[in-house]
Design an enzyme around this catalytic site. Sequence first.
Site, PDB file in Angstrom:
ATOM      1  N   GLU A 154      -5.524  -5.315   9.928  1.00  0.00           N
ATOM      2  CA  GLU A 154      -4.340  -4.636  10.866  1.00  0.00           C
ATOM      3  C   GLU A 154      -4.916  -3.504  11.913  1.00  0.00           C
ATOM      4  O   GLU A 154      -6.180  -2.809  11.362  1.00  0.00           O
ATOM      5  CB  GLU A 154      -4.241  -3.598   8.974  1.00  0.00           C
TER       6      GLU A 154
ATOM      7  N   HIS B  50     -10.180   0.694   4.780  1.00  0.00           N
ATOM      8  CA  HIS B  50      -8.237   0.756   5.871  1.00  0.00           C
ATOM      9  C   HIS B  50      -8.678   2.005   6.689  1.00  0.00           C
ATOM     10  O   HIS B  50      -9.266   2.635   6.362  1.00  0.00           O
ATOM     11  CB  HIS B  50      -7.249   1.605   4.559  1.00  0.00           C
TER      12      HIS B  50
ATOM     13  N   ASN C  36       0.767  -0.985  -0.255  1.00  0.00           N
ATOM     14  CA  ASN C  36      -0.353  -0.022  -0.446  1.00  0.00           C
ATOM     15  C   ASN C  36       0.873   1.358  -0.519  1.00  0.00           C
ATOM     16  O   ASN C  36       1.152   1.205   1.055  1.00  0.00           O
ATOM     17  CB  ASN C  36      -0.216  -0.314   1.033  1.00  0.00           C
ATOM     18  N   PHE C  37       0.711   1.791  -0.864  1.00  0.00           N
ATOM     19  CA  PHE C  37       2.252   3.473  -1.694  1.00  0.00           C
ATOM     20  C   PHE C  37       1.353   4.725  -0.978  1.00  0.00           C
ATOM     21  O   PHE C  37       1.843   5.182  -0.456  1.00  0.00           O
ATOM     22  CB  PHE C  37       1.724   3.860  -2.626  1.00  0.00           C
ATOM     23  N   LYS C  38      -0.365   4.668  -0.222  1.00  0.00           N
ATOM     24  CA  LYS C  38      -0.170   5.290   0.527  1.00  0.00           C
ATOM     25  C   LYS C  38      -0.099   6.646   0.089  1.00  0.00           C
ATOM     26  O   LYS C  38      -0.618   7.055  -1.635  1.00  0.00           O
ATOM     27  CB  LYS C  38      -0.214   5.896   1.694  1.00  0.00           C
TER      28      LYS C  38
ATOM     29  N   GLY D 256       2.527   1.922  10.956  1.00  0.00           N
ATOM     30  CA  GLY D 256       3.375   2.895  10.597  1.00  0.00           C
ATOM     31  C   GLY D 256       4.018   3.227  11.943  1.00  0.00           C
ATOM     32  O   GLY D 256       4.633   4.517  11.980  1.00  0.00           O
TER      33      GLY D 256
ATOM     34  N   SER E 113       3.348  -2.850  10.456  1.00  0.00           N
ATOM     35  CA  SER E 113       4.841  -2.540  10.283  1.00  0.00           C
ATOM     36  C   SER E 113       5.092  -4.165  10.043  1.00  0.00           C
ATOM     37  O   SER E 113       6.213  -4.471  10.797  1.00  0.00           O
ATOM     38  CB  SER E 113       4.808  -2.398  12.171  1.00  0.00           C
TER      39      SER E 113
ATOM     40  N   GLU F  49      -7.164   4.371   7.732  1.00  0.00           N
ATOM     41  CA  GLU F  49      -6.551   6.487   7.830  1.00  0.00           C
ATOM     42  C   GLU F  49      -7.872   6.340   6.684  1.00  0.00           C
ATOM     43  O   GLU F  49      -8.002   7.540   7.347  1.00  0.00           O
ATOM     44  CB  GLU F  49      -5.451   5.550   6.679  1.00  0.00           C
TER      45      GLU F  49
HETATM   46  P1  PGA Z   1       2.675   0.064   8.048  1.00  0.00           P
HETATM   47  O1  PGA Z   1       1.596   0.038   6.645  1.00  0.00           O
HETATM   48  O2  PGA Z   1       3.021  -1.903   7.314  1.00  0.00           O
HETATM   49  O3  PGA Z   1       3.501   1.259   7.301  1.00  0.00           O
HETATM   50  O4  PGA Z   1       2.309  -0.037   8.855  1.00  0.00           O
HETATM   51  C1  PGA Z   1       0.684  -0.677   6.831  1.00  0.00           C
HETATM   52  C2  PGA Z   1      -0.885  -0.236   6.011  1.00  0.00           C
HETATM   53  O5  PGA Z   1      -1.369   0.069   6.775  1.00  0.00           O
HETATM   54  O6  PGA Z   1      -1.637  -1.606   4.978  1.00  0.00           O
END
Ligand code: PGA
Length: 236
Positions: free
Chosen positions: A159, A90, A6-8, A165, A195, A92
């Site tokens: 998640e 997700h 996931n590039f975000k 993150g 992570s 976020e």
């Molecule tokens: P992360 O993000 O690997 O930076 O913890 C995972 C995600 O949000 O899919």
Amino acid sequence: MIIASNFKTNHTRASTKAYMDTLSKFVEKEAIKDDVLVFPTATSLDSFACHDNLRVGVQNAYPVEKGSFTGEIGLEQIDEFGIKTILIGHSERRHILGESQEDIAKKFAFFAEAGFEIVYCVGEPKEVREEGIEAVMTYNLSQFEGIDTNYDNLIIAYEPVWAIGTGLSASNEQIEETLSELKKHVDKPLLYGGSVKEVNTKEILSIKHCEGVLVGTASWDVDSFCEMIRISKALS
Ligand code: PGA
């Protein structure tokens, strides 16, 4: 196994192209059998010449063919690139962008109707985790409200919000317990995210019921992502 990136809000159009070139060559050269998914930013979407089991998906879209939804993309814009994979729910988008479970359920129904492969994310915040597994499951199961968990082309990503993150992954015991509980309710491939990095990929992929990983930060470097795919291959 399913290894997803996931590039975000990272990478440009140019660097995404370079990333996809390197990744495609790696998948081909190493004869990777696992499914590899990449979710670039909306501005970097393209019809990448991909190997069969390397697929590009969208991180988000509005549940509409086209219309007046400023700042959003719909099915018409995704179809242009032949993309048939989407990330929904997700944390976020739930917690930072304020998507409600109702919004998410509408999005899910629309893209399921359109036959998309859906990677659907659930996960609890820290204060819920601290209350124990019962609270964790009540919270996670509430994120399935309005979702057709029998949908064929469905992958679930567990998640925990507190692990995303932060550099602090959930423990193997927490992952195993939560995935086992989830499996009782949703009989679909289960990924873990939060992570994941090269050093913990092997142990996470070895956890019962874990059928892959959804990686953010550590996947933005293509060599690091390829290494995770290599680790998965060695386990098969
Ligand atoms: P992360 O993000 O690997 O930076 O913890 C995972 C995600 O949000 O899919």
